[in-house]
Design a protein around this motif. Sequence first.
Motif, short mmCIF file in Angstrom:
data_model
loop_
_atom_site.label_atom_id
_atom_site.label_comp_id
_atom_site.label_asym_id
_atom_site.label_seq_id
_atom_site.Cartn_x
_atom_site.Cartn_y
_atom_site.Cartn_z
N UNK A 141 -81.74 -36.54 -29.54
CA UNK A 141 -81.15 -37.31 -30.64
C UNK A 141 -80.47 -38.56 -30.12
N UNK A 142 -79.74 -38.43 -29.00
CA UNK A 142 -79.06 -39.58 -28.40
C UNK A 142 -80.08 -40.63 -27.96
N UNK A 143 -81.18 -40.18 -27.36
CA UNK A 143 -82.21 -41.11 -26.92
C UNK A 143 -82.79 -41.89 -28.10
N UNK A 144 -83.05 -41.17 -29.18
CA UNK A 144 -83.60 -41.82 -30.37
C UNK A 144 -82.65 -42.89 -30.91
N UNK A 145 -81.36 -42.59 -30.92
CA UNK A 145 -80.38 -43.56 -31.40
C UNK A 145 -80.32 -44.78 -30.50
N UNK A 146 -80.37 -44.57 -29.19
CA UNK A 146 -80.32 -45.70 -28.26
C UNK A 146 -81.55 -46.59 -28.40
N UNK A 147 -82.71 -45.97 -28.59
CA UNK A 147 -83.94 -46.75 -28.79
C UNK A 147 -83.86 -47.55 -30.08
N UNK A 148 -83.43 -46.90 -31.16
CA UNK A 148 -83.35 -47.58 -32.46
C UNK A 148 -82.36 -48.73 -32.43
N UNK A 149 -81.30 -48.59 -31.63
CA UNK A 149 -80.27 -49.63 -31.54
C UNK A 149 -80.67 -50.76 -30.60
N UNK A 150 -81.85 -50.64 -29.97
CA UNK A 150 -82.30 -51.68 -29.05
C UNK A 150 -81.59 -51.69 -27.72
N UNK A 151 -80.96 -50.58 -27.35
CA UNK A 151 -80.18 -50.54 -26.11
C UNK A 151 -81.02 -50.65 -24.85
N UNK A 152 -82.31 -50.32 -24.92
CA UNK A 152 -83.17 -50.50 -23.75
C UNK A 152 -84.22 -51.58 -24.01
N UNK A 153 -83.94 -52.42 -24.99
CA UNK A 153 -84.88 -53.48 -25.34
C UNK A 153 -86.06 -52.93 -26.12
N UNK A 154 -87.20 -53.56 -25.99
CA UNK A 154 -88.43 -53.10 -26.64
C UNK A 154 -89.11 -52.08 -25.76
N UNK A 155 -89.41 -50.93 -26.31
CA UNK A 155 -90.07 -49.89 -25.51
C UNK A 155 -91.45 -50.36 -25.10
N UNK A 156 -91.74 -50.22 -23.81
CA UNK A 156 -93.04 -50.65 -23.28
C UNK A 156 -93.94 -49.47 -22.98
N UNK A 157 -93.38 -48.42 -22.34
CA UNK A 157 -94.24 -47.28 -22.02
C UNK A 157 -93.40 -46.02 -21.84
N UNK A 158 -94.09 -44.86 -22.01
CA UNK A 158 -93.42 -43.57 -21.95
C UNK A 158 -94.32 -42.58 -21.22
#
Length: 383
Positions: A141-158
């Motif tokens: 859940x924390x990871x999802x919130x950080x991604x949605x808030x743009x905390x790691x920029x634009x996701x490139x790969x997983x």
Amino acid sequence: MVSALGVAVVGFGWMGRVHTQAYARVPHHFPELSLRPELVTVVEEVPGRAEEAARQFGFATTARDWREVAADPRIQAVSITAPNFLHREIGVAMAEAGKHIWIEKPVGLTAADARAVADAVTKAGVQGTVGFNYRNAPAVSAARELIAAGEIGTVTHVRIRLFSDYAAHPEGALTWRYERERGGSGVLGDLASHGVDLARFLLGDIASLTADTAIFVPERARPTGATAGHTRSSGGELGPVENEDYVNCLLRFASGARGVLEACRVSVGEQNNYGFEIHGTEGALFWDFRRMGELGVSKGDAYQDQAVHTLFVGPGHGAYGAFQPGSANAMGYDDLKVVEAYNFLRSIAEGTPHGTTLADAVHSATALDAMSRSAESGAWVDL
């Protein structure tokens, strides 16, 4: 005001036990819930197993045939934890009987099976929850919130991994899990289904994929008696393993991000090695299920040589606060199923879906079907 809700559990292997324990615990962790589950019936065809479950957990009655549950007016909600090949028949029948269903993944053997159950739930106007429990981890859940808030920029790969050794022993019995007709797509349905759900939960829809699969233990001995879990068997007649031990899949997301999803059930030395690494233009996130309460986080503007710190999840993340009062106190697998039970019961109480739904199951099953087609053709498949 608190109301009683009559529940039944169909299939009492390990997962049936987990569901039952979650029903017992949910009022303690979520006392505000307006429904209280009452254990009415447990269904199990293995002689003596249902009776033992009733003695241990307090079910009022036992049954050998799940159809008795569909016809029982005392029961409003049903956990479906029977083998995969029964999911469609039981799920559709329970929905048509007006029962809310909490059903384990994969919902049947194919996307058509999952869609049939989803359609039955929608038509009947009942609630349906699916057992994609790993998204309930507070760190996820924390990871999802950080991604949605743009905390790691634009996701490139997983990269998403699900490695286990539960089928690694060559004496593992040739149960229904290894048959195409009853077990479906092997490790795809068992583990990769979780990976697809995590991918969608965190990064959004998958647009296309290509996959490769393999069977590494081609023969197993047939069991000579009733089995539960991952039973060993030696000396019995050998039979072929018909479904996949391993899958490796490349993903293209609708967002433009790329991904790798890898799952294996015969990985010697790997015990529940589930997790992900998500990279963005300004940072990254790292999670390992075996250290469930920790999330590796790298963010900032350094880019090169940027540090990674460990976030210990706490009451502000997901449902953590229902279990522990302060950060870094450990949660476990069964707690994730309690969260799932809460979402199921809350959905019933409010008449609105919470948590994972049959729509999520259909999306996952569609991706699994695409993996199978891609492995046969060697081509990319659009979803």
